[in-house]
Design a protein around this motif. Sequence first.
Motif, PDB file in Angstrom:
ATOM      1  N   GLU A  79       1.178  -1.414  -0.407  1.00  0.00           N
ATOM      2  CA  GLU A  79      -0.441  -0.099   0.250  1.00  0.00           C
ATOM      3  C   GLU A  79       0.913   1.114   0.313  1.00  0.00           C
ATOM      4  OE1 GLU A  79      -3.868   1.680   1.932  1.00  0.00           O
ATOM      5  OE2 GLU A  79      -2.790   0.012   3.186  1.00  0.00           O
ATOM      6  N   GLN A  80       2.023   1.015   0.818  1.00  0.00           N
ATOM      7  CA  GLN A  80       2.492   2.479   0.799  1.00  0.00           C
ATOM      8  C   GLN A  80       3.601   2.559  -0.321  1.00  0.00           C
ATOM      9  OE1 GLN A  80       5.716   1.640   4.063  1.00  0.00           O
ATOM     10  NE2 GLN A  80       3.945   2.362   5.616  1.00  0.00           N
ATOM     11  N   THR A  82       2.903   1.700  -3.916  1.00  0.00           N
ATOM     12  CA  THR A  82       1.781   2.286  -5.248  1.00  0.00           C
ATOM     13  C   THR A  82       1.082   3.556  -4.131  1.00  0.00           C
ATOM     14  OG1 THR A  82       0.824   0.069  -4.574  1.00  0.00           O
ATOM     15  CG2 THR A  82      -0.494   1.203  -5.285  1.00  0.00           C
ATOM     16  N   ASP A  83       0.606   4.141  -2.934  1.00  0.00           N
ATOM     17  CA  ASP A  83       0.176   5.295  -2.753  1.00  0.00           C
ATOM     18  C   ASP A  83       1.315   6.318  -3.210  1.00  0.00           C
ATOM     19  OD1 ASP A  83      -1.503   4.589  -1.665  1.00  0.00           O
ATOM     20  OD2 ASP A  83      -1.701   4.474   0.311  1.00  0.00           O
ATOM     21  N   GLU A  84       2.777   6.282  -3.514  1.00  0.00           N
ATOM     22  CA  GLU A  84       3.369   6.856  -3.655  1.00  0.00           C
ATOM     23  C   GLU A  84       4.050   6.950  -5.120  1.00  0.00           C
ATOM     24  OE1 GLU A  84       8.118   6.143  -2.585  1.00  0.00           O
ATOM     25  OE2 GLU A  84       7.473   4.762  -0.917  1.00  0.00           O
ATOM     26  N   ARG A  86       1.198   6.745  -7.072  1.00  0.00           N
ATOM     27  CA  ARG A  86      -0.856   6.077  -7.768  1.00  0.00           C
ATOM     28  C   ARG A  86      -1.256   7.397  -8.930  1.00  0.00           C
ATOM     29  NH1 ARG A  86      -4.610   3.564  -5.962  1.00  0.00           N
ATOM     30  NH2 ARG A  86      -4.096   2.540  -3.479  1.00  0.00           N
ATOM     31  N   GLU A  87      -0.590   8.321  -8.293  1.00  0.00           N
ATOM     32  CA  GLU A  87      -1.209   9.615  -9.309  1.00  0.00           C
ATOM     33  C   GLU A  87      -0.322   9.643 -10.035  1.00  0.00           C
ATOM     34  OE1 GLU A  87      -3.534  11.897  -7.616  1.00  0.00           O
ATOM     35  OE2 GLU A  87      -4.255   9.884  -6.406  1.00  0.00           O
TER      36      GLU A  87
END
Length: 263
Positions: A79-80, A82-84, A86-87
């Motif tokens: 999750e970490q 991917t959050d880095e 995903r934008e």
Amino acid sequence: MRVAMASVAARRAGRANEDFTGAVPSAAVLVDGAGIPGGESTCRHGVAWYAGRLGAGLLSLLSPVRDRGLARLLAEAIEQVTDEHRETCDVEDPISPSAAVAMLRLSGGRVEYLVLGDAFLVLDRVDGTPLVVSDLREVVISESYRPALEAAAEGEYLRILRDLRAHRNRPGGFWVAKDDPHAADEAITGSCPIAELTGAVLLSNGASRIVDRFGLADWPEVMAVLASSGPAEIIRRVRRAEERDAVAADDATIAYCTELGEP
């Protein structure tokens, strides 16, 4: 715990080593990144970046934490990372970066382990019979695509490879670290008493070829070579077999753990 590591890139033009390995006093991690040509259109960072960020995230989570299971820590790390990105990247595209993962942790007199994807983890037991932990789901599905991939022209090859990758992280398919933290629930996990072991090794599939592709050794022989000559010797033998059989090289990485004991 003492950890000897070796990692050798496949020396493909324009490609960095897409494996990662690292250790903290009570744990070791190996990440085998995966991607296909053209993946840059979905992720500007690339497979090596993904593997490195996931591996570093796992080590940071493993260092202070002993009261959460390995699958939960892997889910947090997925999750970490991917959050880095995903934008900026299409993290859900089937060809965006992913990785196989092997983890080992010493805790409470036991060795805990996790394998997700086609990495290997081998526990060298006192009785001389290694416990081999692997996940064959990707291998089984990939084999059904192999004839078509070997016969395909370049453009068709990429289409077939996309079809294969579409089996990732879905029921009936195979599971890897990518953008969905729930994939960690599909990992193979377990534990055994430290007293029953003399060592352990984590291998990317580019290194496990010594057994499962080339048949140069069985797992007891691999553990004996590691004990006498270290992980670099295993990779040297794999490279020699690749050259002999005209097999495309893959990144090969090994983390060999001995003197198992909690700090």
